[in-house]
Design an enzyme around this catalytic site. Structure first.
Site, PDB file in Angstrom:
ATOM      1  N   GLU A 111       0.836  -1.206   0.000  1.00 10.13           N
ATOM      2  CA  GLU A 111       0.000   0.000   0.000  1.00 10.13           C
ATOM      3  C   GLU A 111       0.868   1.252   0.000  1.00 10.13           C
ATOM      4  O   GLU A 111       0.522   2.256  -0.636  1.00 10.13           O
ATOM      5  CB  GLU A 111      -0.956  -0.032   1.201  1.00 10.13           C
ATOM      6  CG  GLU A 111      -2.063  -1.062   0.973  1.00 10.13           C
ATOM      7  CD  GLU A 111      -2.668  -1.647   2.229  1.00 10.13           C
ATOM      8  OE1 GLU A 111      -2.418  -1.140   3.337  1.00 10.13           O
ATOM      9  OE2 GLU A 111      -3.389  -2.667   2.094  1.00 10.13           O
ATOM     10  N   GLU A 138       3.459 -10.985   0.593  1.00  9.59           N
ATOM     11  CA  GLU A 138       2.074 -10.524   0.508  1.00  9.59           C
ATOM     12  C   GLU A 138       1.714 -10.277  -0.952  1.00  9.59           C
ATOM     13  O   GLU A 138       1.995  -9.176  -1.475  1.00  9.59           O
ATOM     14  CB  GLU A 138       1.900  -9.227   1.295  1.00  9.59           C
ATOM     15  CG  GLU A 138       2.141  -9.367   2.779  1.00  9.59           C
ATOM     16  CD  GLU A 138       1.372  -8.317   3.576  1.00  9.59           C
ATOM     17  OE1 GLU A 138       0.698  -8.719   4.523  1.00  9.59           O
ATOM     18  OE2 GLU A 138       1.414  -7.131   3.239  1.00  9.59           O
ATOM     19  N   GLY A 141      -6.766  -7.709   1.318  1.00 11.96           N
ATOM     20  CA  GLY A 141      -8.053  -7.057   1.528  1.00 11.96           C
ATOM     21  C   GLY A 141      -9.119  -7.453   0.522  1.00 11.96           C
ATOM     22  O   GLY A 141     -10.166  -6.808   0.423  1.00 11.96           O
ATOM     23  N   SER A 163      -5.485 -11.605   3.235  1.00 14.71           N
ATOM     24  CA  SER A 163      -6.768 -12.233   3.566  1.00 14.71           C
ATOM     25  C   SER A 163      -6.628 -13.472   4.456  1.00 14.71           C
ATOM     26  O   SER A 163      -7.376 -14.435   4.306  1.00 14.71           O
ATOM     27  CB  SER A 163      -7.549 -12.564   2.295  1.00 14.71           C
ATOM     28  OG  SER A 163      -7.826 -11.386   1.562  1.00 14.71           O
TER      29      SER A 163
HETATM   30  P1  13P Z   1      -5.693  -8.312   4.829  1.00 15.97           P
HETATM   31  O1  13P Z   1      -5.438  -9.420   5.856  1.00 15.97           O
HETATM   32  O2  13P Z   1      -6.750  -7.359   5.259  1.00 15.97           O
HETATM   33  O3  13P Z   1      -5.874  -8.888   3.461  1.00 15.97           O
HETATM   34  O4  13P Z   1      -4.328  -7.448   4.782  1.00 15.97           O
HETATM   35  C1  13P Z   1      -3.121  -8.086   4.611  1.00 15.97           C
HETATM   36  C2  13P Z   1      -2.024  -7.103   4.768  1.00 15.97           C
HETATM   37  O5  13P Z   1      -1.825  -6.259   3.911  1.00 15.97           O
HETATM   38  C3  13P Z   1      -1.214  -7.151   5.992  1.00 15.97           C
HETATM   39  O6  13P Z   1      -0.117  -6.309   5.908  1.00 15.97           O
END
Ligand code: 13P
Length: 261
Positions: free
Chosen positions: A105, A175, A181, A221
């Site tokens: 992000e 990731e 998300g 997720s």
């Molecule tokens: P989510 O578990 O909400 O998919 O997010 C993962 C994440 O980006 C953890 O840094």
């Protein structure tokens, strides 16, 4: 079974102000106690927004909780004229054990490059804060089957200039961007494939002691009902959890499922 300690880290992202943080950590601590979990079974970490860290520190240290905490980002700079930045030394003074670097992000929203991520890792290590380095491919790269090369290149460039001694203790979080998300999770086989590839690359570049001791997490997720499967591979040492870490009881249930796997 490896002898690496299972690590469950909750990245709250930009959720929970400092009051919500206090109540979430309290509920997490109670739920972990109810679940009979302690630090002999796993390491549990909360990673709140900067403005919550002092409150989280006060609670965890004051009540002698076994939870650890960290920050979601750090400046590459030493303290000085850098408006809006947070120095690693400040995080160290607040007792942060970990700092997330290179989250997708931040790479997307703030155009963070691997070079910048490497500089942040250097700043964190200089203050004895453990970086959690996030790497992972986009959906397009996975569909083109370039995901392993892309992710290993992120690893190489983000760790450029460090030697094995400097990197001791670092945590790598795989990731895949398409799984964050979205409710879309990598299969256990996908997570295992990448964790094994990352460990092999660490072995090749830094030698087997570092490769054998480095914890590699999966993130994207992760929930209570899929964590055991994701952690099925010996190369996956824990999870970096977003949405499912925002509720204390839910995160404790996830930790319990992870320990029971
Ligand atoms: P989510 O578990 O909400 O998919 O997010 C993962 C994440 O980006 C953890 O840094």
């Amino acid at each position: 079974m490896s002898d690496r300690t299972l690590l469950l880290a909750g990245n709250w992202k930009m959720n929970h102000d400092h009051l919500e943080a206090i109540s979430t950590v309290q509920k997490l601590a109670w739920a972990l106690e109810d679940a009979k979990l302690d630090e002999s079974q796993c390491e549990v970490v909360v990673i709140p927004p900067f403005t919550d860290i002092r409150s989280v520190q006060t609670l965890i240290q004051g009540d002698k909780l076994w939870l650890r905490y960290g920050a979601q980002d750090v400046s590459r700079h030493a303290p000085g004229a850098h408006t809006g930045e947070i120095a690693a030394s400040f995080l160290s003074r607040l007792g942060c054990t970990y700092v997330v670097v290179g989250h997708s992000e931040r790479r997307a929203d703030n155009h963070e490059t691997n070079d910048l991520v490497a500089a942040k890792i250097k700043a964190a290590l200089a203050q004895e804060i453990t970086p959690i380095l996030c790497i992972g491919e986009s959906l397009e790269q996975r569909q083109e089957k370039t995901h392993v090369d892309f992710t290993l290149n992120q690893l190489d460039e983000s760790l450029a200039g460090f030697d094995a001694a400097a990197l001791e203790g670092i945590v790598i979080a795989y990731e895949p961007v398409w799984a964050i998300g979205t409710g879309e999770t990598a299969t256990a086989a996908d997570a295992a494939e990448m964790a094994t590839a990352i460990r092999a690359r660490l072995d090749e570049k830094y030698g087997s002691p570092l490769a054998a001791s480095t914890r590699i997490l999966y993130g994207g997720s992760v929930k209570t009902d899929n964590v055991a499967e994701i952690l099925g591979s010996d190369d996956v040492d824990g999870a970096l959890v977003g949405g499912a870490s925002l509720s204390g009881p839910d995160f404790a249930a996830l930790c319990k499922a992870a320990v029971a796997k």
